[in-house]
Design an enzyme around this catalytic site. Structure first.
Site, PDB file in Angstrom:
ATOM      1  N   TYR A  57      30.538  30.082  37.643  1.00  0.00           N
ATOM      2  CA  TYR A  57      30.554  31.405  37.020  1.00  0.00           C
ATOM      3  C   TYR A  57      29.638  31.407  35.795  1.00  0.00           C
ATOM      4  CZ  TYR A  57      34.820  31.993  39.832  1.00  0.00           C
ATOM      5  OH  TYR A  57      35.728  32.058  40.858  1.00  0.00           O
ATOM      6  N   TYR A 220      42.773  36.160  45.022  1.00  0.00           N
ATOM      7  CA  TYR A 220      41.623  36.682  44.278  1.00  0.00           C
ATOM      8  C   TYR A 220      41.078  37.940  44.961  1.00  0.00           C
ATOM      9  CZ  TYR A 220      38.059  34.378  47.380  1.00  0.00           C
ATOM     10  OH  TYR A 220      37.251  33.981  48.424  1.00  0.00           O
ATOM     11  N   LEU A 223      41.648  43.735  43.759  1.00  0.00           N
ATOM     12  CA  LEU A 223      41.105  45.086  43.568  1.00  0.00           C
ATOM     13  C   LEU A 223      39.807  45.268  44.339  1.00  0.00           C
ATOM     14  CD1 LEU A 223      41.717  45.457  39.719  1.00  0.00           C
ATOM     15  CD2 LEU A 223      42.998  46.566  41.550  1.00  0.00           C
ATOM     16  N   LYS A 231      37.230  54.128  40.713  1.00  0.00           N
ATOM     17  CA  LYS A 231      36.200  54.654  39.800  1.00  0.00           C
ATOM     18  C   LYS A 231      34.812  54.691  40.437  1.00  0.00           C
ATOM     19  CE  LYS A 231      35.403  50.286  37.288  1.00  0.00           C
ATOM     20  NZ  LYS A 231      35.487  49.653  35.949  1.00  0.00           N
ATOM     21  N   GLN A 300      40.364  46.455  29.261  1.00  0.00           N
ATOM     22  CA  GLN A 300      40.639  46.238  30.674  1.00  0.00           C
ATOM     23  C   GLN A 300      41.731  45.188  30.865  1.00  0.00           C
ATOM     24  OE1 GLN A 300      36.791  45.201  32.241  1.00  0.00           O
ATOM     25  NE2 GLN A 300      36.087  47.311  32.366  1.00  0.00           N
TER      26      GLN A 300
END
Length: 333
Positions: A57, A220, A223, A231, A300
Site C-alpha cells: 500500500y 475486505y 463497501l 455517492k 470518514q
C-alpha cells in the site's frame, strides 16, 4: 465499538477495523499526509484500535504513515495487522509469480507474488521498521504464490510466532483447498477475503469451513471501494489514476443504484448513511469476524465507527436480503 476474538488466537480486534490501503496513495489518486495521520488518530480514538495495512500500500508509505501516527501511543492497546508476499523492488531477482503492473505516478512497476521463507523474514523486518514497532499482531500472506510451497510459507510464520515477532498468522485470498493445506502445518488465525452485499461467494464453502475450524474471516471491500455508499451515482468524480474507474465496471450500475434506492429508506429510518448501513449489515453476517473500512480522513473514520451504533433486527436483515434477490437479481450471490 465491539471487539471480537480472531479464530483461536488471543487477538481481540475491533469489529470495524481501519483499512489503510487508500492512505498509501498509489492506485487511489494520491493522499494527503496530515489527513492520513488524522484518520489513524480518529480510528484509535473512536474504538477502531485495529489497523490493517500492507507493504504494497503505497510501496511502504501506508506503513510509514501508521508508524508516525501511533508514535508515542500505548502500543498494547493497538492491534497492527500487516502483510507480506507482494514484491515490487526487484529484490526477488526474478523469482515468484508475476502479478500485475502497478501504476505509481505514471510509472508502471511490475509486482510479483513471492512468499519464500527468506522473503517473509526480510519483509517483516522492513515492516517493523516502517511501523516503528518490534512486533505485529497479525501477519498475513497477501496473495497466494504458486511458486512457493504452502508448507514453506507456513513454516516461516510459525517461526516468527515462536520468536515473538508476530502474535498470530493469517492468510488473505486463500481458497478452501489452500486453507486446508495450510491448516496441516499451522493454526491459521484468519483468512482475509473480499466480501460484500454484491459479492457473497465465500458463504458457499469457505465460511462453513472457517466456522468449523475456528478460523476468523476478515472481510475486505465491504463497501465495494465506495460503490455501495451511493455517492458515485451523484456526480462524485474519480481521478484519472484511481483504479476504481475500472473496478466498478464489473458491476451492473443500474442494478446497484436500484438496490441502493430500495434500502435507502431503511438507512434513513436508522438515522444512518448507506455506507453505515452496509457496514453494520456486514458485521452481522455469520462467520464474519471483523470488517475492514477504509477512510482518507478523520470525518470518514468517525462515520465508519458509528456504524456499530445501528441496531438491525432480523426483519431488517430479511428486508435487505429480499432487496438483493429482487433488485440485484441474485448476481454474485
Amino acid at each position: 465499538m465491539e471487539y471480537r476474538k480472531l479464530g483461536k488466537s488471543e487477538l481481540q480486534l475491533s469489529a470495524i477495523t481501519y483499512g489503510a490501503f487508500a492512505i498509501g496513495g498509489n492506485m487511489w489518486g494520491g493522499n494527503e499526509e496530515q489527513d492520513s495521520i488524522a484518520a489513524v488518530h480518529a480510528a484509535i480514538d473512536h474504538g477502531m484500535t485495529s489497523i490493517d495495512t500492507a507493504p504494497f500500500y503505497g510501496f511502504g508509505r501506508s506503513e510509514e504513515l501508521i508508524g508516525a501516527a501511533i508514535k508515542g501511543k500505548d502500543r498494547s492497546k493497538i492491534q497492527l495487522l500487516t502483510k507480506f508476499g507482494l514484491v515490487w523492488d526487484g529484490s526477488n531477482q526474478g523469482k515468484g509469480e508475476y502479478f500485475f503492473d502497478a501504476n505509481d505516478g505514471g510509472r508502471n512497476i511490475p509486482v510479483y507474488k513471492y512468499a519464500s521463507k527468506a522473503n517473509i523474514i526480510k519483509e517483516l523486518e522492513q515492516s517493523l521498521s516502517r511501523l516503528g514497532t518490534d512486533y505485529v499482531d497479525l501477519l498475513q500472506l497477501h496473495w497466494p504464490d504458486a511458486t512457493t510451497p504452502i508448507d514453506e510459507t507456513m513454516e516461516a510464520l510459525d517461526t516468527l510466532i515462536s520468536q515473538g515477532k508476530i502474535r498470530a498468522a493469517g492468510v488473505s485470498n486463500y481458497d478452501l483447498a489452500q486453507m486446508k493445506t495450510a491448516g496441516k502445518r499451522i493454526q491459521l488465525a484468519s483468512n482475509q477475503l473480499s466480501y460484500s452485499m454484491l459479492n457473497r461467494g465465500i458463504e458457499e464453502d469457505i465460511i462453513p469451513y472457517a466456522l468449523e475450524h475456528h478460523i476468523g474471516i476478515i472481510a475486505y471491500s465491504p463497501l465495494e471501494r465506495g460503490l455501495l455508499t451511493g455517492k458515485y451515482f451523484k456526480d462524485a468524480a474519480l481521478k484519472a489514476d484511481d483504479h476504481r474507474n475500472g473496478y466498478f465496471g464489473q458491476f451492473s450500475a443500474d442494478k446497484v443504484e436500484a438496490f441502493l434506492d430500495r434500502i435507502t429508506p431503511l438507512a434513513e429510518s436508522k438515522n444512518a448513511s448507506l455506507g453505515q448501513l452496509v457496514l453494520r449489515w456486514t458485521t452481522l453476517q455469520p462467520g464474519i469476524t471483523v470488517v475492514l473500512a477504509g477512510a482518507r480522513n478523520a470525518a470518514q473514520v468517525i462515520q465508519n465507527a458509528r456504524s456499530m451504533d445501528i441496531e438491525l433486527s432480523e426483519q431488517d436483515i430479511r428486508f435487505i436480503h429480499t432487496a438483493l434477490e429482487e433488485v440485484y437479481n441474485g448476481m454474485n450471490a
